[in-house]
Design an enzyme around this catalytic site. Structure first.
Site, PDB file in Angstrom:
ATOM      1  N   ASN A  97      35.711  -1.252 -30.037  1.00 49.73           N
ATOM      2  CA  ASN A  97      35.594  -2.601 -30.606  1.00 49.73           C
ATOM      3  C   ASN A  97      36.957  -3.253 -30.758  1.00 49.73           C
ATOM      4  O   ASN A  97      37.940  -2.592 -31.084  1.00 49.73           O
ATOM      5  CB  ASN A  97      34.893  -2.542 -31.965  1.00 49.73           C
ATOM      6  CG  ASN A  97      33.480  -1.996 -31.846  1.00 49.73           C
ATOM      7  OD1 ASN A  97      32.934  -1.969 -30.749  1.00 49.73           O
ATOM      8  ND2 ASN A  97      32.903  -1.579 -32.943  1.00 49.73           N
ATOM      9  N   HIS A 119      40.015  -0.526 -26.283  1.00 49.44           N
ATOM     10  CA  HIS A 119      39.821  -1.780 -25.537  1.00 49.44           C
ATOM     11  C   HIS A 119      40.609  -2.943 -26.140  1.00 49.44           C
ATOM     12  O   HIS A 119      40.286  -4.105 -25.882  1.00 49.44           O
ATOM     13  CB  HIS A 119      38.328  -2.130 -25.460  1.00 49.44           C
ATOM     14  CG  HIS A 119      37.550  -1.204 -24.551  1.00 49.44           C
ATOM     15  ND1 HIS A 119      36.179  -1.118 -24.568  1.00 49.44           N
ATOM     16  CD2 HIS A 119      37.979  -0.323 -23.606  1.00 49.44           C
ATOM     17  CE1 HIS A 119      35.782  -0.211 -23.655  1.00 49.44           C
ATOM     18  NE2 HIS A 119      36.855   0.275 -23.072  1.00 49.44           N
ATOM     19  N   CYS A 127      52.043 -10.864 -24.510  1.00 45.51           N
ATOM     20  CA  CYS A 127      52.832 -11.787 -23.690  1.00 45.51           C
ATOM     21  C   CYS A 127      53.041 -11.177 -22.308  1.00 45.51           C
ATOM     22  O   CYS A 127      53.650 -10.109 -22.179  1.00 45.51           O
ATOM     23  CB  CYS A 127      54.179 -12.083 -24.360  1.00 45.51           C
ATOM     24  SG  CYS A 127      55.187 -13.186 -23.330  1.00 45.51           S
ATOM     25  N   GLY A 185      26.777   3.826 -31.987  1.00 48.40           N
ATOM     26  CA  GLY A 185      26.518   2.420 -31.647  1.00 48.40           C
ATOM     27  C   GLY A 185      27.131   1.959 -30.344  1.00 48.40           C
ATOM     28  O   GLY A 185      27.693   0.864 -30.278  1.00 48.40           O
ATOM     29  N   SER A 187      26.306   1.705 -25.961  1.00 46.86           N
ATOM     30  CA  SER A 187      25.214   1.795 -24.984  1.00 46.86           C
ATOM     31  C   SER A 187      25.493   2.799 -23.875  1.00 46.86           C
ATOM     32  O   SER A 187      24.597   3.135 -23.112  1.00 46.86           O
ATOM     33  CB  SER A 187      24.971   0.420 -24.354  1.00 46.86           C
ATOM     34  OG  SER A 187      26.151  -0.005 -23.685  1.00 46.86           O
ATOM     35  N   ASN A 211      22.681   6.186 -32.971  1.00 46.38           N
ATOM     36  CA  ASN A 211      22.492   4.890 -32.309  1.00 46.38           C
ATOM     37  C   ASN A 211      21.147   4.311 -32.717  1.00 46.38           C
ATOM     38  O   ASN A 211      20.257   5.011 -33.198  1.00 46.38           O
ATOM     39  CB  ASN A 211      22.559   5.057 -30.785  1.00 46.38           C
ATOM     40  CG  ASN A 211      23.028   3.804 -30.071  1.00 46.38           C
ATOM     41  OD1 ASN A 211      23.555   2.879 -30.688  1.00 46.38           O
ATOM     42  ND2 ASN A 211      22.838   3.758 -28.775  1.00 46.38           N
ATOM     43  N   LEU A 212      21.018   3.022 -32.509  1.00 46.39           N
ATOM     44  CA  LEU A 212      19.771   2.344 -32.863  1.00 46.39           C
ATOM     45  C   LEU A 212      18.631   2.815 -31.977  1.00 46.39           C
ATOM     46  O   LEU A 212      17.497   2.962 -32.429  1.00 46.39           O
ATOM     47  CB  LEU A 212      19.969   0.827 -32.699  1.00 46.39           C
ATOM     48  CG  LEU A 212      18.818  -0.068 -33.107  1.00 46.39           C
ATOM     49  CD1 LEU A 212      18.505   0.094 -34.586  1.00 46.39           C
ATOM     50  CD2 LEU A 212      19.155  -1.524 -32.793  1.00 46.39           C
ATOM     51  N   GLU A 213      18.946   2.996 -30.717  1.00 44.93           N
ATOM     52  CA  GLU A 213      17.924   3.411 -29.748  1.00 44.93           C
ATOM     53  C   GLU A 213      18.600   4.326 -28.737  1.00 44.93           C
ATOM     54  O   GLU A 213      19.822   4.417 -28.705  1.00 44.93           O
ATOM     55  CB  GLU A 213      17.339   2.181 -29.050  1.00 44.93           C
ATOM     56  CG  GLU A 213      18.403   1.354 -28.357  1.00 44.93           C
ATOM     57  CD  GLU A 213      17.950  -0.059 -28.013  1.00 44.93           C
ATOM     58  OE1 GLU A 213      16.853  -0.451 -28.404  1.00 44.93           O
ATOM     59  OE2 GLU A 213      18.727  -0.748 -27.335  1.00 44.93           O
ATOM     60  N   ALA A 229      23.138   1.784 -37.999  1.00 45.00           N
ATOM     61  CA  ALA A 229      24.403   2.452 -38.347  1.00 45.00           C
ATOM     62  C   ALA A 229      24.638   2.473 -39.848  1.00 45.00           C
ATOM     63  O   ALA A 229      25.153   3.465 -40.382  1.00 45.00           O
ATOM     64  CB  ALA A 229      25.565   1.759 -37.628  1.00 45.00           C
TER      65      ALA A 229
END
Ligand code: BJW
Length: 244
Positions: A97, A119, A127, A185, A187, A211-213, A229
């Site tokens: 995130n 990330h 710069c 969380g 994919s 995870n949710l799914e 979560a």
């Protein structure tokens, strides 16, 4: 789990910030909101897109940079900050995130967090002239000068498709030492992060998914626990800290 756990690597993705009101990137099986419904990924998250239409890309990131500053950490971020403060072994939280909700959850605890943004970060500008990254909270659309060298070469300090994620050596080193890898969380759609579970399994590390799914990588994990979560993460943290 047979072995004693001392060294933990945790990977977090957009799902941990969903309940803070930050949209995830991909619509899930349940058809939830997805950040990129309004923007095609290839229009905004590649170096080629930035070269082609910098105004569009800057507007997209300016909007998200402003939005995250209005959001708050949720109980999942708070639970991980507590784990970081209390876990006696080694711990590395690798987040995909670009928001700062892990940092803000940990700030009241006043310790140096064991956290890495693979990330990049919304609240930094990079710069391209002097290669220095500076803290950044406002917009980039008007092409403000770099605070270090004055050039108008600032871009969001985020990792786009085709670019190398940050600190991969540190991540793989932590995985090699880990006893437990936990994915929260995400994919499992974007590499190299999506491959960490396979790396961990091959290294003999126990793997847990929260995870949710079910995700694209679920079948790779030794264990998957489904739920939001804000509920499954605090429950697991209590458990690992011996408080269940
Ligand atoms: C909940 C929840 C709740 C919802 N509670 N859960 C072909 C095959 C394999 C790889 C490639 C390929 N072609 C190209 C590649 C490589 C490419 C890639 O992976 N492409 C894929 C599309 C296939 N990767 C790259 O280019 C990367 N670089 C690279 O590979 O360099 C070479 C290299 C080689 C070897 C080693 C090292 C490097 C760079 C990837 C950069 C990704 N950048 C982005 C944008 C960042 C900036 C920005 O924010 O705009 O990063 S893309 C986007 O996806 C963002 C995220 O970090 C990343 C992952 O998304 P995430 O977090 O998983 O979110 P979602 O939305 O996908 O999932 C949310 C999950 O939460 C879901 O499961 C929900 O169910 C769940 N959830 N609510 C718990 N309440």
């Amino acid at each position: 789990m047979a072995t004693t756990i001392r060294n933990i690597v945790i990977l977090t993705g957009a799902g941990i910030s969903a309940e803070s009101g930050i949209d995830t990137f991909r619509a899930g099986a349940n058809g939830g909101p997805s950040l990129w419904e309004q923007h095609r990924v290839e229009d905004v998250a590649t170096p080629e897109a930035f070269a082609r239409d910098p105004d569009l890309v800057h507007r997209f990131y300016d909007m998200r940079r402003a939005a995250i500053q209005t959001k708050r950490p949720n109980p999942a971020h708070v639970a991980l900050a507590r784990l970081d403060a209390e876990w006696p072994g080694s711990l590395l939280i690798v987040t995909q995130n670009v928001d700062d909700l892990h940092e803000r959850a940990g700030a009241p605890l006043g310790h140096n967090q064991r956290l890495l943004h693979m990330h990049g970060e919304h609240l930094k500008a990079w710069c391209t002239s002097c290669d220095i990254r500076s803290p950044w909270r406002s917009e980039l659309s008007s092409r403000p000068p770099c605070p270090v060298c004055g050039a108008r070469g600032l871009r969001p300090d985020v990792v786009w498709f085709g670019e190398m994620p940050y600190r991969m050596g540190d991540i793989y080193a932590a995985l090699r030492e880990a006893d437990l890898f936990v994915s929260i969380g995400t994919s499992g759609a974007v590499y190299p992060a999506a491959g960490f579970v396979q790396n961990a399994v091959e290294l003999g590390v126990h793997t847990l998914e929260l995870n949710l799914e079910e995700s694209q990588g679920s079948r790779m994990f030794h264990e998957t626990r489904l739920g939001v979560a804000s509920e499954v993460v605090p429950t697991w943290v209590d458990e690992i800290l011996g408080r269940d």
